[in-house]
Design an enzyme around this catalytic site. Sequence first.
Site, PDB file in Angstrom:
ATOM      1  N   ASP A   1      26.240  -7.630  -6.278  1.00  0.00           N
ATOM      2  CA  ASP A   1      24.681  -7.866  -6.061  1.00  0.00           C
ATOM      3  C   ASP A   1      23.941  -6.588  -6.970  1.00  0.00           C
ATOM      4  O   ASP A   1      24.914  -5.961  -7.655  1.00  0.00           O
ATOM      5  CB  ASP A   1      24.163  -7.721  -4.498  1.00  0.00           C
ATOM      6  CG  ASP A   1      23.023  -9.010  -4.568  1.00  0.00           C
ATOM      7  OD1 ASP A   1      22.272  -8.450  -4.916  1.00  0.00           O
ATOM      8  OD2 ASP A   1      23.284  -9.744  -3.823  1.00  0.00           O
TER       9      ASP A   1
ATOM     10  N   ASN B   1      20.683 -20.978  -9.986  1.00  0.00           N
ATOM     11  CA  ASN B   1      19.870 -22.068 -10.792  1.00  0.00           C
ATOM     12  C   ASN B   1      19.066 -21.316 -11.901  1.00  0.00           C
ATOM     13  O   ASN B   1      19.018 -20.207 -11.858  1.00  0.00           O
ATOM     14  CB  ASN B   1      18.962 -22.888  -9.977  1.00  0.00           C
ATOM     15  CG  ASN B   1      19.526 -23.827  -9.136  1.00  0.00           C
ATOM     16  OD1 ASN B   1      20.174 -24.473  -9.698  1.00  0.00           O
ATOM     17  ND2 ASN B   1      19.031 -24.017  -7.698  1.00  0.00           N
TER      18      ASN B   1
ATOM     19  N   ASP C   1      24.496 -32.265  -3.997  1.00  0.00           N
ATOM     20  CA  ASP C   1      23.960 -33.213  -4.319  1.00  0.00           C
ATOM     21  C   ASP C   1      24.781 -34.462  -3.766  1.00  0.00           C
ATOM     22  O   ASP C   1      24.144 -35.587  -3.361  1.00  0.00           O
ATOM     23  CB  ASP C   1      23.471 -33.481  -5.538  1.00  0.00           C
ATOM     24  CG  ASP C   1      22.753 -32.211  -6.162  1.00  0.00           C
ATOM     25  OD1 ASP C   1      21.569 -32.038  -5.848  1.00  0.00           O
ATOM     26  OD2 ASP C   1      23.435 -31.453  -6.959  1.00  0.00           O
TER      27      ASP C   1
ATOM     28  N   HIS D   1      22.148 -30.521 -12.122  1.00  0.00           N
ATOM     29  CA  HIS D   1      21.738 -30.339 -10.759  1.00  0.00           C
ATOM     30  C   HIS D   1      20.007 -29.903 -10.809  1.00  0.00           C
ATOM     31  O   HIS D   1      19.753 -28.635 -11.089  1.00  0.00           O
ATOM     32  CB  HIS D   1      22.147 -28.975 -10.350  1.00  0.00           C
ATOM     33  CG  HIS D   1      21.583 -28.457  -8.892  1.00  0.00           C
ATOM     34  ND1 HIS D   1      21.835 -29.290  -7.940  1.00  0.00           N
ATOM     35  CD2 HIS D   1      20.982 -27.268  -8.767  1.00  0.00           C
ATOM     36  CE1 HIS D   1      21.125 -28.808  -7.028  1.00  0.00           C
ATOM     37  NE2 HIS D   1      20.691 -27.536  -7.458  1.00  0.00           N
TER      38      HIS D   1
HETATM   39  P1  NAX Z   1      18.890 -15.412  -2.314  1.00  0.00           P
HETATM   40  O1  NAX Z   1      17.567 -14.742  -3.088  1.00  0.00           O
HETATM   41  O2  NAX Z   1      18.751 -15.377  -0.742  1.00  0.00           O
HETATM   42  O3  NAX Z   1      20.111 -14.470  -2.942  1.00  0.00           O
HETATM   43  C1  NAX Z   1      20.421 -14.135  -4.320  1.00  0.00           C
HETATM   44  C2  NAX Z   1      20.905 -13.143  -4.282  1.00  0.00           C
HETATM   45  O4  NAX Z   1      21.404 -12.727  -5.587  1.00  0.00           O
HETATM   46  C3  NAX Z   1      20.206 -11.527  -3.785  1.00  0.00           C
HETATM   47  O5  NAX Z   1      21.072 -10.838  -2.864  1.00  0.00           O
HETATM   48  C4  NAX Z   1      19.972 -11.079  -5.095  1.00  0.00           C
HETATM   49  O6  NAX Z   1      19.907  -9.580  -5.073  1.00  0.00           O
HETATM   50  C5  NAX Z   1      21.334 -11.379  -6.018  1.00  0.00           C
HETATM   51  N1  NAX Z   1      21.186 -11.012  -7.416  1.00  0.00           N
HETATM   52  C6  NAX Z   1      19.988 -11.486  -8.282  1.00  0.00           C
HETATM   53  N2  NAX Z   1      20.289 -11.136  -9.692  1.00  0.00           N
HETATM   54  C7  NAX Z   1      21.793 -10.854  -9.707  1.00  0.00           C
HETATM   55  C8  NAX Z   1      22.528 -10.372 -10.552  1.00  0.00           C
HETATM   56  N3  NAX Z   1      22.089 -10.228 -11.762  1.00  0.00           N
HETATM   57  N4  NAX Z   1      23.715  -9.939 -10.121  1.00  0.00           N
HETATM   58  C9  NAX Z   1      24.269 -10.204  -9.007  1.00  0.00           C
HETATM   59  N5  NAX Z   1      23.330 -10.311  -7.875  1.00  0.00           N
HETATM   60  C10 NAX Z   1      22.052 -10.847  -8.086  1.00  0.00           C
HETATM   61  O7  NAX Z   1      19.122 -16.912  -2.920  1.00  0.00           O
HETATM   62  P2  NAX Z   1      20.020 -17.982  -2.456  1.00  0.00           P
HETATM   63  O8  NAX Z   1      19.264 -18.813  -1.346  1.00  0.00           O
HETATM   64  O9  NAX Z   1      21.360 -17.206  -1.823  1.00  0.00           O
HETATM   65  O10 NAX Z   1      20.310 -18.921  -3.727  1.00  0.00           O
HETATM   66  C11 NAX Z   1      21.114 -18.407  -4.703  1.00  0.00           C
HETATM   67  C12 NAX Z   1      20.949 -19.189  -5.790  1.00  0.00           C
HETATM   68  O11 NAX Z   1      21.632 -20.858  -5.466  1.00  0.00           O
HETATM   69  C13 NAX Z   1      19.579 -19.563  -6.376  1.00  0.00           C
HETATM   70  O12 NAX Z   1      19.448 -19.744  -7.822  1.00  0.00           O
HETATM   71  C14 NAX Z   1      19.227 -21.128  -5.863  1.00  0.00           C
HETATM   72  O13 NAX Z   1      18.251 -21.749  -6.758  1.00  0.00           O
HETATM   73  C15 NAX Z   1      20.638 -21.407  -5.915  1.00  0.00           C
HETATM   74  N6  NAX Z   1      20.890 -22.668  -5.233  1.00  0.00           N
HETATM   75  C16 NAX Z   1      21.554 -23.925  -5.787  1.00  0.00           C
HETATM   76  C17 NAX Z   1      22.241 -24.772  -5.495  1.00  0.00           C
HETATM   77  C18 NAX Z   1      23.044 -25.949  -6.332  1.00  0.00           C
HETATM   78  O14 NAX Z   1      23.495 -27.040  -5.713  1.00  0.00           O
HETATM   79  N7  NAX Z   1      23.549 -25.587  -7.353  1.00  0.00           N
HETATM   80  C19 NAX Z   1      21.532 -25.375  -3.803  1.00  0.00           C
HETATM   81  C20 NAX Z   1      21.226 -24.062  -3.287  1.00  0.00           C
HETATM   82  C21 NAX Z   1      20.401 -23.177  -4.091  1.00  0.00           C
HETATM   83  O15 NAX Z   1      18.957 -23.514  -4.313  1.00  0.00           O
END
Ligand code: NAX
Length: 326
Positions: free
Chosen positions: A42, A131, A159, A187
Amino acid sequence: MKQPVRVAVTGAAGQIGYALLFRIASGAMLGNDQPVILQLLDITPAMDALQGVKMELDDCAFPLLADVICSDDPNVAFKDADYALLVGARPRGPGMERKDLLEANAAIFSVQGKALNDYASKNVKVLVVGNPANTNALIAQRNAPDLDPRNFTAMTRLDHNRALSQLAQKTDNAVTAATHMTIWGNHSSTQFPDLFHAKVNGATAIEQVEQDWYENDFIPTVQQRGAAIIKARGASSAASAANAAIDHMRDWALGSQDNDWVSMAVYSDGSYGIQEGLIFSFPCECKNGDWSIVQGLEINEFSKAKLAETEKELAEERDAVSHLLP
Ligand code: NAX
């Protein structure tokens, strides 16, 4: 007992991470006989929170959890990784245009692609969840010239699972009656959930529902499900997203069900006329730790237009970051 395998998870202190890590450590992803070492990445400000997650993992005393490594350095987190789940991404901030979002993520996923290239196992299986997932996967792949492009995938399994559930409920069946679902493309809201090849109790799904429901209810419901969850829950899908990531990796590693297929966004080899090199969701079968695109499905005019629309969006996303690609 088997030797432990290394599973890297990025964004591990986030909400999907919280729903995902405990299931990986319990054996839900790679089997009840496969020990795992979790390598959690993270950003620096999230290190305290990540330590808290590690403490909870310790407190579960999972028999299969051989070690937990926490880091803010991708080169450490991806070292010798056999599996990499790239969940962390930059969310859209206030006033951020789509192009800004693509560029911010391009910066993250090019660094992570390089780190995977230089430090991970040459056979690493990569799943991008963060995403815009398909294009983030493309960026990571293009930055990893020494790895097979087939090692990079993006998640459309959520999905896929949403579509199975909607179809089963509409036809008044258990979810297990619905099979052969395909999510084609990105997606995003241009994804195309296909009921022409899906089945319910072994018979073609589209013949068991009205065309009007398919076009004006089912497709938009599946496409917009993420937004509906945010509206209802006040937070984005987390447990269902983590579950889909487990499903995706488990099937890739251990094989998908016989006489069925799954949706995975994978490196296009030109199948179904989709531009080579895009990370595009296709119907895939998994066997012996590898995936293959299901061939020979007939694509009608309605579906052709839908595939073209989602392909165009992916090509535009790629072109928006092309100046950042090696
Ligand atoms: P959160 O904001 O709860 O968690 C994201 C985490 O990533 C945070 O702890 C942040 O500090 C960390 N992070 C940010 N930049 C980083 C980096 N450069 N290196 C390592 N860690 C980093 O988000 P969350 O709800 O867990 O969702 C994560 C991602 O999944 C989002 O981009 C979201 O849009 C995506 N999703 C994708 C889905 C899919 O079907 N492909 C569905 C669910 C979700 O929306």
